[in-house]
Design an enzyme around this catalytic site. Sequence first.
Site, PDB file in Angstrom:
ATOM      1  N   GLU A 141       0.826  -1.208   0.000  1.00  0.00           N
ATOM      2  CA  GLU A 141       0.000   0.000   0.000  1.00  0.00           C
ATOM      3  C   GLU A 141       0.861   1.260   0.000  1.00  0.00           C
ATOM      4  OE1 GLU A 141      -3.072   0.062  -0.525  1.00  0.00           O
ATOM      5  OE2 GLU A 141      -3.884  -1.878   0.060  1.00  0.00           O
ATOM      6  N   ASP A 288      -4.515  -9.716  -8.537  1.00  0.00           N
ATOM      7  CA  ASP A 288      -4.909  -8.780  -9.590  1.00  0.00           C
ATOM      8  C   ASP A 288      -3.777  -7.944 -10.191  1.00  0.00           C
ATOM      9  OD1 ASP A 288      -4.656  -7.504  -7.145  1.00  0.00           O
ATOM     10  OD2 ASP A 288      -6.583  -6.471  -7.218  1.00  0.00           O
ATOM     11  N   GLU A 382     -18.411  -6.145  -2.377  1.00  0.00           N
ATOM     12  CA  GLU A 382     -17.040  -6.668  -2.305  1.00  0.00           C
ATOM     13  C   GLU A 382     -16.956  -8.057  -2.914  1.00  0.00           C
ATOM     14  OE1 GLU A 382     -13.659  -5.385  -0.607  1.00  0.00           O
ATOM     15  OE2 GLU A 382     -14.821  -4.152  -1.996  1.00  0.00           O
ATOM     16  N   GLU A 400     -12.447   0.367  -9.562  1.00  0.00           N
ATOM     17  CA  GLU A 400     -12.071  -0.531 -10.653  1.00  0.00           C
ATOM     18  C   GLU A 400     -13.113  -0.593 -11.773  1.00  0.00           C
ATOM     19  OE1 GLU A 400      -9.458  -1.320  -7.341  1.00  0.00           O
ATOM     20  OE2 GLU A 400     -11.660  -1.240  -7.443  1.00  0.00           O
ATOM     21  N   THR A 486      -1.532   1.094 -10.774  1.00  0.00           N
ATOM     22  CA  THR A 486      -2.726   0.479 -10.191  1.00  0.00           C
ATOM     23  C   THR A 486      -3.458   1.437  -9.263  1.00  0.00           C
ATOM     24  OG1 THR A 486      -3.531  -1.596  -9.212  1.00  0.00           O
ATOM     25  CG2 THR A 486      -1.645  -0.522  -8.123  1.00  0.00           C
TER      26      THR A 486
END
Length: 729
Positions: A141, A288, A382, A400, A486
């Site tokens: 993160e 991902d 989710e 996304e 991302t």
Amino acid sequence: MGNKPRRRVPLCPGSGTILKTLVVLGLLDWTRGQESQSMTVEEKTGIRKQIIEMFDHAYGSYMKYAYPADELMPLSCRGRVRGQEPNRGDIDDSLGKFSLTLIDTLDTLVVLNKLDEFESAVQKVVRDVRLDNDVVVSVFETNIRVLGGLLGGHVMAELLRQRGGRMQWYGGELLHMAKDLGHRLLPAFNTTSGLPYPKVNLRYGILNPLSRTGNESDTCTACAGTMILEFAALSRLSGDSVFEEHARRALDVLWERRQRGSDLVGTVINIHSGEWVRRDSGVGAGIDSYYEYLLKAYILLGDRVFLQRFNTHYSAIMKYISQPPLLLSVHMHNPTVSVHSWMDSLLAFFPGLQVLRGDLRPAIETHEMLHQVTKQHKFLPEAFTTEFRVHWGQHLLRPEFAESTYYLYKATGDPHYLRVGQSIVEKLNAYTRVPCGFAAVQDVRTGTHEDRMDSFFLAEMFKYLYLLFSEKNQLPIDMDHYILTTEAHLLPVSLSAAQPSCSTNRTQHGGVYRVELVAEVTPPSPSSEDQQEVVPHAVQLISPPFLGRTVLTAGPAKFGMDLTRHEHGVKGSVVKSCPYSACGPIENTVEVNGRIAVSLRGDCTFAAKARRLQEAGAVGVIFIDHHEGSSSDDSPLFQMVGDGGPTNAVTLPLVFLFNREGAVLTAAMETHRNVDVLLLPKDRQLGRDRPDKMVSVNLKLRLAEEVEVEEEEEGGGPTLELILENPEE
């Protein structure tokens, strides 16, 4: 797969028909006539203004109620400060007491053309943010949000500064902070495998007894495989290759550990042994962005290895995981077996990635499936089942789905995606807006709110929505020149050409960060009893086509060879050191040996650089200033000094070029295969004050035509004979 039947997820009776019907109806709706789907310029303008207003509400609320905290708590109208709120477990590892939301939002401000706010935000980050906090943070993160945010902010700041008017005060401070943060993340890579620890202490690293971390043994595939864009960009912007090297090594390990029969990877891996801990394989949570970064690393860096690996994985995904329009996780060792009958919302990025690959049909199908889920539940839960039922009802304002909508619209031009984007905007306003920002949805079935507004909402959601409704001429930057990470941070695709690997021996010094080392330079003190006049030196380019006519003013050193005592100076071919800073082991010793090395100022002392380059076999060193725009015309020459350690062993000639003079030299190196120079006091440069005497510089190459032209222009001036030695003789 031969004759093996492909196993499908068992659905409830009739559910397969229901699913197909929903998707077909959606596709029929998608293919309606242009008349019903089209959007006028006025409509797009209105939606774009609405997006700006929503962003102002979200960003303004963070700055008013939360800054300098990491995140806004929109229901409580205050900032979330780690340690002052109830612990939420791993979720809090995103928080490092470094004003996360502000850093994550920097380049969004530019995309939305809020340039005054951007300049103010950069000033706040430079002035207020500290990165040495005693906090344990997520490596993943922190990399994508903070390091990526600093890099995206730096790229935008440099762009605006170069355009003139704004950011003229900016001197690479964000890049300096990014490099500081990069070094704080590097201890995480101290494992036998090369896969990083999932957490690191910003102040104490991993091994320090005070670090309170380092006991972890596992990490997710995405966590280890989503470093290459930010770390490679940091290396290429700063000139320090260590970051890209570690990120590449982690990717190499994941590639080697793939299941060779299926070419799939698992979700969780042991960072020490490289053994898989969780073997389920999909394109959603846990994996991902590993796939995303393989393809985008090829786009950003131009290395076909990444494309080859992505294509191998993509073929496996389409063979085993893709069950159009579904994307269902399978067992990596037995990919004919689906491990569960639900999908998570993070896989909504995948249609956008398919667009980048050029595979539109499955992208359209999966996106439409996701659209149907949002129509049924307002947002993507989710997790949801193959029947579109809620499996996990939380919605964290994830971007996304908007991301894939943006990519599909840019690829197809179909106004259907504008209508999808419009519905996203309207639902966010209707169901998540609160007086102090926008609040996550605790459960899409009840619409109850959660007291969180993650930084990615500002970093990604508003960026993608604004880009969706904007034409190229309405944006302050050309998006074709950037790849989005991302976290939707902007990195210039020019990095692949502007900063190649060391083996190519090309020089790039633009964009390097600025740092001062106290022991590097000693300007002469007027009160010093042993004050000596600084003797101007020169770097004279003598190889064709320069022929001595290009002379760069240089400063001397107080240690190393005294060029004033060498009548003819020191001659040699120039070569860029690798690393460019020469602050680590020299990697291109074969090229450096017997040549004059060119090295960038910063990161360590001149003396430390000189020792390493002398050990590598260099016959001289030219240091180039990293302060962009510095010049001998407006900066006083100085003498480089040692670092307090012994310098008697340094016998190389050492000279210093300011940035503008250095740019002339590096441009020559870019353009010409071999560049030969002379290092000498400036008053002894070739051709100076000796108009009637032929000068020989040992180059065995007579350029009659060029000399004749010069003689004709100068009215019978001297002939300069150049002789080229073969170093192998």
